[in-house]
Scaffold this motif. Structure first.
Motif, PDB file in Angstrom:
ATOM      1  N   GLU A  37       0.791  -1.233   0.000  1.00  0.00           N
ATOM      2  CA  GLU A  37       0.000   0.000   0.000  1.00  0.00           C
ATOM      3  C   GLU A  37       0.823   1.281   0.000  1.00  0.00           C
ATOM      4  O   GLU A  37       0.358   2.311  -0.452  1.00  0.00           O
ATOM      5  CB  GLU A  37      -0.999   0.028   1.155  1.00  0.00           C
ATOM      6  N   THR A  38       2.062   1.254   0.489  1.00  0.00           N
ATOM      7  CA  THR A  38       2.896   2.454   0.498  1.00  0.00           C
ATOM      8  C   THR A  38       4.319   2.072   0.148  1.00  0.00           C
ATOM      9  O   THR A  38       4.897   1.192   0.780  1.00  0.00           O
ATOM     10  CB  THR A  38       2.905   3.128   1.890  1.00  0.00           C
ATOM     11  N   GLY A  39       4.869   2.762  -0.846  1.00  0.00           N
ATOM     12  CA  GLY A  39       6.255   2.536  -1.217  1.00  0.00           C
ATOM     13  C   GLY A  39       6.917   3.852  -1.554  1.00  0.00           C
ATOM     14  O   GLY A  39       6.319   4.720  -2.184  1.00  0.00           O
ATOM     15  N   ILE A  40       8.151   4.011  -1.130  1.00  0.00           N
ATOM     16  CA  ILE A  40       8.904   5.243  -1.361  1.00  0.00           C
ATOM     17  C   ILE A  40      10.241   4.872  -1.985  1.00  0.00           C
ATOM     18  O   ILE A  40      10.926   3.971  -1.493  1.00  0.00           O
ATOM     19  CB  ILE A  40       9.147   5.988  -0.035  1.00  0.00           C
ATOM     20  N   VAL A  41      10.597   5.551  -3.060  1.00  0.00           N
ATOM     21  CA  VAL A  41      11.910   5.392  -3.678  1.00  0.00           C
ATOM     22  C   VAL A  41      12.645   6.720  -3.534  1.00  0.00           C
ATOM     23  O   VAL A  41      12.121   7.758  -3.934  1.00  0.00           O
ATOM     24  CB  VAL A  41      11.810   5.019  -5.175  1.00  0.00           C
ATOM     25  N   VAL A  42      13.822   6.673  -2.941  1.00  0.00           N
ATOM     26  CA  VAL A  42      14.655   7.860  -2.802  1.00  0.00           C
ATOM     27  C   VAL A  42      15.917   7.598  -3.624  1.00  0.00           C
ATOM     28  O   VAL A  42      16.663   6.665  -3.339  1.00  0.00           O
ATOM     29  CB  VAL A  42      15.024   8.128  -1.324  1.00  0.00           C
ATOM     30  N   SER A  43      16.123   8.401  -4.658  1.00  0.00           N
ATOM     31  CA  SER A  43      17.263   8.164  -5.547  1.00  0.00           C
ATOM     32  C   SER A  43      18.147   9.397  -5.637  1.00  0.00           C
ATOM     33  O   SER A  43      17.682  10.522  -5.532  1.00  0.00           O
ATOM     34  CB  SER A  43      16.770   7.787  -6.937  1.00  0.00           C
ATOM     35  N   GLY A  44      19.420   9.144  -5.824  1.00  0.00           N
ATOM     36  CA  GLY A  44      20.374  10.227  -6.006  1.00  0.00           C
ATOM     37  C   GLY A  44      20.704  11.017  -4.758  1.00  0.00           C
ATOM     38  O   GLY A  44      21.188  12.138  -4.849  1.00  0.00           O
ATOM     39  N   PHE A  45      20.490  10.440  -3.598  1.00  0.00           N
ATOM     40  CA  PHE A  45      20.783  11.176  -2.367  1.00  0.00           C
ATOM     41  C   PHE A  45      22.295  11.229  -2.135  1.00  0.00           C
ATOM     42  O   PHE A  45      23.051  10.418  -2.673  1.00  0.00           O
ATOM     43  CB  PHE A  45      20.077  10.548  -1.163  1.00  0.00           C
ATOM     44  N   PRO A  46      22.759  12.181  -1.331  1.00  0.00           N
ATOM     45  CA  PRO A  46      24.199  12.304  -1.088  1.00  0.00           C
ATOM     46  C   PRO A  46      24.745  11.100  -0.327  1.00  0.00           C
ATOM     47  O   PRO A  46      24.083  10.565   0.559  1.00  0.00           O
ATOM     48  CB  PRO A  46      24.337  13.566  -0.253  1.00  0.00           C
ATOM     49  N   ALA A  47      25.952  10.700  -0.670  1.00  0.00           N
ATOM     50  CA  ALA A  47      26.587   9.577   0.006  1.00  0.00           C
ATOM     51  C   ALA A  47      27.315  10.015   1.279  1.00  0.00           C
ATOM     52  O   ALA A  47      27.546   9.204   2.157  1.00  0.00           O
ATOM     53  CB  ALA A  47      27.568   8.889  -0.935  1.00  0.00           C
ATOM     54  N   THR A  48      27.640  11.294   1.376  1.00  0.00           N
ATOM     55  CA  THR A  48      28.403  11.805   2.510  1.00  0.00           C
ATOM     56  C   THR A  48      27.480  12.540   3.482  1.00  0.00           C
ATOM     57  O   THR A  48      26.631  13.331   3.060  1.00  0.00           O
ATOM     58  CB  THR A  48      29.501  12.776   2.015  1.00  0.00           C
ATOM     59  N   ILE A  49      27.664  12.280   4.764  1.00  0.00           N
ATOM     60  CA  ILE A  49      26.857  12.928   5.798  1.00  0.00           C
ATOM     61  C   ILE A  49      27.022  14.444   5.697  1.00  0.00           C
ATOM     62  O   ILE A  49      28.112  14.945   5.497  1.00  0.00           O
ATOM     63  CB  ILE A  49      27.248  12.427   7.201  1.00  0.00           C
ATOM     64  N   SER A  50      25.926  15.159   5.798  1.00  0.00           N
ATOM     65  CA  SER A  50      25.795  16.622   5.735  1.00  0.00           C
ATOM     66  C   SER A  50      25.786  17.179   4.319  1.00  0.00           C
ATOM     67  O   SER A  50      25.523  18.359   4.144  1.00  0.00           O
ATOM     68  CB  SER A  50      26.878  17.335   6.551  1.00  0.00           C
ATOM     69  N   ASP A  51      26.077  16.367   3.316  1.00  0.00           N
ATOM     70  CA  ASP A  51      26.002  16.861   1.942  1.00  0.00           C
ATOM     71  C   ASP A  51      24.547  16.990   1.507  1.00  0.00           C
ATOM     72  O   ASP A  51      23.657  16.321   2.043  1.00  0.00           O
ATOM     73  CB  ASP A  51      26.742  15.938   0.975  1.00  0.00           C
ATOM     74  N   VAL A  52      24.327  17.869   0.520  1.00  0.00           N
ATOM     75  CA  VAL A  52      22.987  18.164   0.020  1.00  0.00           C
ATOM     76  C   VAL A  52      22.945  17.892  -1.479  1.00  0.00           C
ATOM     77  O   VAL A  52      23.880  18.207  -2.206  1.00  0.00           O
ATOM     78  CB  VAL A  52      22.623  19.643   0.300  1.00  0.00           C
ATOM     79  N   THR A  53      21.845  17.287  -1.937  1.00  0.00           N
ATOM     80  CA  THR A  53      21.593  17.066  -3.358  1.00  0.00           C
ATOM     81  C   THR A  53      20.348  17.848  -3.740  1.00  0.00           C
ATOM     82  O   THR A  53      19.363  17.861  -3.002  1.00  0.00           O
ATOM     83  CB  THR A  53      21.363  15.569  -3.663  1.00  0.00           C
TER      84      THR A  53
END
Length: 157
Positions: A77-93
């Motif tokens: 019933e609920t699915g979320i795909v998160v793609s292209g997020f930063p690999a390094t902590i504190s980085d922003v995409t």
């Protein structure tokens, strides 16, 4: 419009691949594909969906390395795909208008995809997002904020 439909088909395939890869024959307790996680999503400042003990899926490339695309959800019933997020902590995409990088949400038969905003790797196990999204086949724009969290993400760096 064709780009949105193609993206939707790709995302359904990703959901299918990710959730089917967590079958009962995966007996290794340290395998991140059997991990659970939590998520919260707000649309226009109102809690839209949340879950704990949600199923987590990770995707590998052809060389067997985990890529920065994750899935998390509650059954079908609920699915979320998160793609292209930063690999390094504190980085922003920066998320763009085709939801890649971005956050895509499938709730029952409704599909929401981000069109702008940012994703931040707030810790080794947590990805936060803030931006705007639209519902497939509708023009209305929603603000979207939230996070996905799981120790499974720690293998992606």
């Amino acid at each position: 419009m064709k780009k949105s439909i193609a993206l939707f088909i790709i995302l359904i395939s990703v959901f299918s691949l990710a959730f089917n890869s967590c079958s009962s024959d995966d007996d290794e307790s340290n395998d991140p594909q059997v991990a659970t996680g939590s998520f919260e999503i707000y649309l226009d400042g109102v809690l839209f969906k949340q879950g704990t003990n949600a199923e987590v899926g990770l995707i590998k490339d052809n060389q067997g390395n985990y890529v920065n695309t994750v899935t998390i959800g509650m059954g079908s019933e609920t699915g979320i795909v998160v793609s292209g997020f930063p690999a390094t902590i504190s980085d922003v995409t920066t998320m763009d208008n085709d939801s890649d990088p971005g956050v895509n949400i499938n709730v029952d038969s409704d599909y929401y995809g981000t069109i702008s905003g940012t994703m931040t790797r707030t810790s080794a196990s947590k990805i936060s997002f803030d931006g705007t999204c639209t519902k497939l086949m509708e023009a209305q724009v929603y603000t979207i904020t939230g996070f996905v969290q799981s120790t499974a993400w720690e293998v992606i760096d």
